[in-house]
Design a protein around this motif. Structure first.
Motif: not given
Lengths: 148, 148
Positions: B55-75
């Motif tokens: 598939t040609p699908a891609r994504a825009k990704l951003a990350f917010v670091e919390f103390a015990n895990l990473t929050l990922e944003l996906i467009e």
């Protein structure tokens, strides 16, 4: 307010239509004993307030412990509540992540000043909680938990 | 397969329609600098497969670091992809939690034997990922991440 890098996500919560069935699925997928669920206390004990008003809402709760956080399953019982709103709008899905706080009112005030209103709060044996309606901004709500 | 109590949730991922706007909201609510986002590699680099097909699908990704895990944003960008499916079905909301694994194929086989099919996989600089379609059972999907 803590920066995210200093803030521990203590819980991820999934609202479900049928907690008995959800517990069976969690047991099957993760190879664990079926989590037990319990019903939260009645409103006169929990002091639950939804959008500023008393509500008879309760919930069935179950917990699955991961190494670094707790996964919470929530089935709304009666209503109105933020849990029932979420279930009606989104079906079985993640509703919130939780942070522990010291000084609930100050934390709520800080989030409200940043555009995230508190919409439900209550007491539970050992502490109190507040839900901040952040779904339109963050894609999920936030729960603050304060031990008594 | 690890028991949940020995399994670390390394990421919580939120699929969003507009990552630029989501990053602004995360910055405003958490009092941080606006997270930077980047576009994933093209399909010939990422080797992305959705339901067994390129598939040609891609994504825009951003990350917010919390103390015990990473929050990922996906467009989601282009498609088809599991991200686009989720966005069309649920709007901005939590899509998955992630676990690290050693031995991707064995881990995928174990989850599939438990009724959770792998529906998307790909490579990224430094490793590979696979998505397990668990939303109908767990209220969210699972991502497995393996460092190269």
């Amino acid at each position: 307010m803590k920066q995210p890098k200093d803030e521990t996500v203590t819980q991820i919560a999934v609202v479900v239509a049928d907690i008995e069935r959800a517990c069976e699925h969690y047991a099957a997928v993760f190879g664990i004993e079926k989590p037990a669920w319990f019903l939260t206390e009645e409103a006169d004990e929990s002091q639950i307030r939804y959008r500023g008003q008393p509500t008879p809402a309760r919930a069935k709760l179950a917990f699955v412990e991961f190494a670094n956080l707790t996964l919470e399953l929530i089935e709304p019982v009666d209503g109105p509540s933020i849990w029932r709103d979420h279930l009606e709008r989104c079906g079985d899905s993640v509703h919130h992540i939780a942070f522990g706080v010291k000084g609930m009112q100050q934390a709520v005030d800080e989030y409200e000043a940043r555009g995230v209103p508190m919409v439900q709060k209550g007491e539970y044996p050992g502490g109190r909680y507040a839900y901040l309606a952040a779904a339109d901004k963050l894609g999920m709500d936030i729960e603050l938990l304060e031990s008594a």
